[in-house]
Design an enzyme around this catalytic site. Structure first.
Site, PDB file in Angstrom:
ATOM      1  N   LYS A 182      43.970  30.152  23.381  1.00 35.76           N
ATOM      2  CA  LYS A 182      45.192  30.955  23.333  1.00 35.76           C
ATOM      3  C   LYS A 182      46.223  30.227  22.468  1.00 35.76           C
ATOM      4  O   LYS A 182      46.441  29.030  22.628  1.00 35.76           O
ATOM      5  CB  LYS A 182      45.745  31.174  24.751  1.00 35.76           C
ATOM      6  N   HIS A 240      41.021  26.464  33.809  1.00 36.06           N
ATOM      7  CA  HIS A 240      42.242  26.914  33.126  1.00 36.06           C
ATOM      8  C   HIS A 240      43.504  26.197  33.632  1.00 36.06           C
ATOM      9  O   HIS A 240      44.338  25.765  32.835  1.00 36.06           O
ATOM     10  CB  HIS A 240      42.439  28.418  33.312  1.00 36.06           C
ATOM     11  N   LYS A 326      44.823  36.615  42.668  1.00 39.85           N
ATOM     12  CA  LYS A 326      44.524  37.990  42.253  1.00 39.85           C
ATOM     13  C   LYS A 326      45.208  38.974  43.191  1.00 39.85           C
ATOM     14  O   LYS A 326      45.664  38.599  44.270  1.00 39.85           O
ATOM     15  CB  LYS A 326      43.012  38.206  42.291  1.00 39.85           C
TER      16      LYS A 326
HETATM   17  C1  BG6 Z   1      38.484  34.079  33.685  1.00 40.52           C
HETATM   18  C2  BG6 Z   1      38.312  34.230  35.163  1.00 40.52           C
HETATM   19  O1  BG6 Z   1      38.015  32.822  33.246  1.00 40.52           O
HETATM   20  O2  BG6 Z   1      39.876  34.173  33.363  1.00 40.52           O
HETATM   21  C3  BG6 Z   1      38.869  35.559  35.637  1.00 40.52           C
HETATM   22  O3  BG6 Z   1      36.914  34.169  35.466  1.00 40.52           O
HETATM   23  C4  BG6 Z   1      40.309  35.715  35.189  1.00 40.52           C
HETATM   24  O4  BG6 Z   1      38.778  35.688  37.042  1.00 40.52           O
HETATM   25  C5  BG6 Z   1      40.448  35.431  33.703  1.00 40.52           C
HETATM   26  O5  BG6 Z   1      40.693  37.059  35.462  1.00 40.52           O
HETATM   27  C6  BG6 Z   1      41.906  35.397  33.302  1.00 40.52           C
HETATM   28  O6  BG6 Z   1      41.973  35.305  31.902  1.00 40.52           O
HETATM   29  P1  BG6 Z   1      43.237  35.818  31.097  1.00 40.52           P
HETATM   30  O7  BG6 Z   1      42.983  35.430  29.704  1.00 40.52           O
HETATM   31  O8  BG6 Z   1      43.301  37.310  31.307  1.00 40.52           O
HETATM   32  O9  BG6 Z   1      44.418  35.131  31.733  1.00 40.52           O
END
Ligand code: BG6
Length: 475
Positions: A182, A240, A326
């Site tokens: 990103k 992440h 979520k």
């Molecule tokens: C993914 C996860 O790696 O990242 C998902 O497995 C999550 O559960 C997603 O929804 C979120 O990605 P972004 O780019 O939409 O923030």
């Protein structure tokens, strides 16, 4: 004619290939960043013909990257796309793939293997690649990309790294964390180290606390099976969330180099204090996976908030608050650096509003600095106002590429700065494993779908005199 490049996608019938990988490769092609001769070869068990797979992909590009759709350019691009039906964990099918590639490469060629398959297939596929010598670089480079999740804990990640390293050298391995692709995340390093006003402030003398949020409105949808085994810690935190924290907190590497950056990341993780149970809040949204009332499903955390301490010179005493979940009110991903208050002698005893720097990933990518300003036509009232930029305004002429576009391009350039190294992956599991074990023993707190998450996540901050910042959507 130059050396051929073959991009092999394992798990080609899957969603990732259609939604992300092919749109990204097509965009790279349009930008002239893929060299020819080029072969994009998909393999999976579904018995597509070359044409059927191309059609499926064109629908994917049209749906997921509509702005770059151009039928005649797509048709040109589609000539490079091939499909080999087969099960890559069976040696004979891998041999057929290898023969197909060799036939197209006519002697020499570079190869990129993209493993977009269920994690249990990593080991058999790597094993077959190795057994057939498909990792050997005698006829051009060989690189392998692994999708997340990379293991489910430290032990499995180590075993996977060992299997991979029995054939591939670490320099050939690229472990994806799409957050690193990103643009806003890449900008953290520049924001910190290329701006004289931030660099000297980025430490415990000036920073009061750091907040990293990745909140999603979507629930787990159809991914219940996967999610039950992973939960929010394995799905978001081990990768992440920690990556965002590492880039925010690392020491400056001596110069911009993949290994130096990754050395600093590992050093940072090693200086994180073991996370205490009382510093972790787990939640599950009401109505999560109602079809499955097994023990593991009932205990799966769909939300977590935690407080992390980094015990080094720069950050000692500064809490890092991380939260992700979520089925929340809205999608929002940001990193907020809350600065300390100024000494307030001249403000007549009134407290200043501390500055906050928000690095906004979603919904609107950009950076905002909150400052305290005097309200016009009052004697001395102040209010928080914002200065900043949004990518879609400041860089209107260069739309932000999809994360996968940048990542795939970097792999072809051999640049691993935006990928996780084996020791970094292992250090992240080492930190998360005890948190996961602990969470699996208790019951997550229920929270209302569409709400703010469990109130205990607020209490985690208020007991230290902090509150979650409104983030980039704030006034
Ligand atoms: C993914 C996860 O790696 O990242 C998902 O497995 C999550 O559960 C997603 O929804 C979120 O990605 P972004 O780019 O939409 O923030």
């Amino acid at each position: 004619m130059g050396e051929a490049t073959s991009i092999v996608i394992f798990g080609a019938s899957g969603d990732l290939a259609r939604r992300k990988l092919l749109p990204a490769l097509y965009n790279l092609y349009l930008k002239g960043r893929l060299t020819e001769p080029l072969n994009i070869v998909g393999i999976s068990r579904t018995p597509f013909s070359h044409t059927e797979w191309r059609e499926r992909l064109s629908a994917g590009v049209l749906e997921h990257s509509p702005l770059s759709w151009d039928r005649s350019r797509w048709e040109e691009f589609a000539h490079h796309i091939w499909y080999v039906p087969g099960n890559a964990s069976i040696p004979e099918d891998m041999q057929r793939l290898n023969n197909f590639l060799a036939g197209r490469e006519l002697g020499t060629g570079r190869r990129l293997y993209y493993l977009s398959v269920a994690p249990p297939l990593y080991v058999p596929i790597v094993h077959n690649l190795g057994a057939l010598g498909m990792h050997q670089e005698t006829q051009g480079w060989r690189r392998a990309i692994f999708e997340k999740p990379f293991g489910t804990d430290l032990v499995s990640a180590r075993a996977l790294n060992e299997e991979i390293h029995s054939y591939f050298d670490e320099s050939q391995v690229f472990r994806i964390d799409h957050y690193l692709g990103k643009e806003t995340i890449q900008n953290i390093i520049y924001l910190r180290f290329a701006n004289a006003i931030f660099e000297p402030m980025w430490n415990r003398e000036h920073v009061d606390n750091v907040q990293i949020s990745a909140l999603e409105a979507v629930d787990v949808g159809t991914r219940g099976g996967y999610y039950d085994d992973f939960g929010v810690f394995r799905d978001m935190f081990q990768n992440h969330m920690l990556q965002m924290m590492m880039l925010t907190a690392i020491e400056p590497p001596e110069y911009f180099d993949a290994d130096l950056i990754r050395d600093e990341k590992v050093r940072l993780l090693n200086s994180v204090r073991p996370i205490q149970p009382q510093d972790v809040i787990c939640g599950q949204y009401g109505g999560y996976n109602p079809a499955d009332d097994s023990d593991s499903s009932v205990r799966t955390a769909t939300y977590a908030a935690m407080r992390i301490w980094v015990d080094n010179e720069r950050w000692r005493g500064v809490p890092f608050y991380l939260r992700s979940g979520k089925a929340l009110a809205r999608k929002r991903t940001d990193i907020i650096i809350n600065f300390r208050r100024t000494p307030q002698r001249m403000l007549g005893g009134r407290q200043s509003i501390p500055n906050a720097l928000s690095i906004c990933l979603q919904p609107d990518e950009g950076v905002q600095l909150a400052i305290d300003a005097k309200v016009p036509d009052t004697a001395s009232d102040t209010r928080r106002v914002h200065m900043g930029f949004r990518y879609d305004h400041a860089f209107a002429a260069t739309p932000i590429p999809e994360a996968y576009e940048r990542l795939l391009h970097d792999v072809m350039q051999g640049d691993a700065s935006l990928f996780a190294r084996s020791d970094g992956i292992e250090a992240a599991w080492q930190l998360m494993d005890p948190v996961i074990r602990q969470s699996e023993q208790g019951m997550p707190l229920l929270y209302t779908p569409g709400g703010q998450g469990p109130p205990a996540a607020d209490a985690l901050l208020t007991r230290a005199g902090h509150v979650w910042d409104d983030g980039c959507g704030g006034s």
